[in-house]
Scaffold this motif. Sequence first.
Motif, mmCIF file in Angstrom:
data_model
loop_
_atom_site.group_PDB
_atom_site.id
_atom_site.type_symbol
_atom_site.label_atom_id
_atom_site.label_comp_id
_atom_site.label_asym_id
_atom_site.label_seq_id
_atom_site.Cartn_x
_atom_site.Cartn_y
_atom_site.Cartn_z
ATOM 1 N N VAL A 1 0.833 -1.380 -0.182
ATOM 2 C CA VAL A 1 0.074 -0.175 -0.066
ATOM 3 C C VAL A 1 0.794 1.187 -0.080
ATOM 4 C CG1 VAL A 1 -1.598 1.035 1.418
ATOM 5 C CG2 VAL A 1 -1.928 -1.086 0.822
ATOM 6 N N MET A 2 1.818 1.425 0.745
ATOM 7 C CA MET A 2 2.776 2.405 1.179
ATOM 8 C C MET A 2 3.517 2.760 -0.489
ATOM 9 S SD MET A 2 4.580 2.502 4.847
ATOM 10 C CE MET A 2 5.006 0.712 4.389
ATOM 11 N N SER A 3 3.814 1.839 -1.219
ATOM 12 C CA SER A 3 4.337 1.773 -2.433
ATOM 13 C C SER A 3 3.851 2.592 -3.462
ATOM 14 C CB SER A 3 4.876 0.195 -2.912
ATOM 15 O OG SER A 3 3.636 -0.394 -3.598
ATOM 16 N N TRP A 4 2.446 2.686 -3.385
ATOM 17 C CA TRP A 4 1.502 3.179 -4.410
ATOM 18 C C TRP A 4 1.724 4.607 -4.317
ATOM 19 C CZ3 TRP A 4 -3.463 0.317 -2.301
ATOM 20 C CH2 TRP A 4 -3.473 -0.982 -2.961
ATOM 21 N N PHE A 5 2.282 5.085 -2.883
ATOM 22 C CA PHE A 5 2.612 6.552 -2.837
ATOM 23 C C PHE A 5 3.776 7.100 -2.916
ATOM 24 C CE2 PHE A 5 -1.166 5.080 -0.636
ATOM 25 C CZ PHE A 5 -2.431 6.104 -1.121
ATOM 26 N N LYS A 6 4.738 6.136 -3.261
ATOM 27 C CA LYS A 6 6.294 6.319 -3.544
ATOM 28 C C LYS A 6 6.640 6.444 -5.073
ATOM 29 C CE LYS A 6 8.027 4.118 0.817
ATOM 30 N NZ LYS A 6 8.991 3.174 1.154
#
Length: 250
Positions: A235-240
Amino acid sequence: MRKDKLVIIPTYNELENIRDIALAIMALEGDFELLVIDDNSPDGTAEEVKKLQHEFPERIHLLQRPGKLGLGTAYLEGFQYALMCGYQYVFEMDADFSHNPHDLIRLHKTAAEEGYDLVIGSRYVTGVNVVNWPMGRVLLSFFASKYVQFITGMPFKDATAGFKCYRRNVLETIKLDKIKFIGYAFQIEMKFTTWKLGFKIKEIPIIFTDRTKGTSKMNTRIFREAVIGVFQMKVMSWFKSYKPNQNVSL
């Protein structure tokens, strides 16, 4: 002389294994060096390493920490040490002979001669190559890797493997201070980040043999952490933004 190959082994209560594994690494061709990162083992692991340093003063190194601070933080400290000292190839492995020291040569050869940036010693790339594990643990590990593949999209058969060789440029590129996980999920996060940055990665088959001395640090809580952590990481990778690295090996 340029520093070349550093093997990092985190330890906690590995007195029964540390001398034998260190001597096995010292006996390998290619002048591998060893960094032991000990988390204040009450059994005297660090003291044994200090004895070994008298025998191999230029090749065995020791970092002592005040307590159990997590596998991930141990490796991150080891990576910073390797970068500071100029090593070109940095290896992760366990102290208990579950990883065969002779396979270090194969990991290095694959990186150095075939141009891969991360080489993974894989238990599952050619089937299930695990010795002396109970079937329940084999299934747990195997399906944990399948779960990681499904959630992250990574193509690797052994996404949770802890036997690896990094080229220096990978560790220079990853923002090590931004690595979130410090437990079992650390191994997954490092592979995921390396993959997202576009580095060349290869799995090579190894045979994983369960320890015969000492006590395993693995438990179901650690697996649960990884299961939850992988979903959070995705999930965090979607915002990186993962910018492909210009130093990727060609």
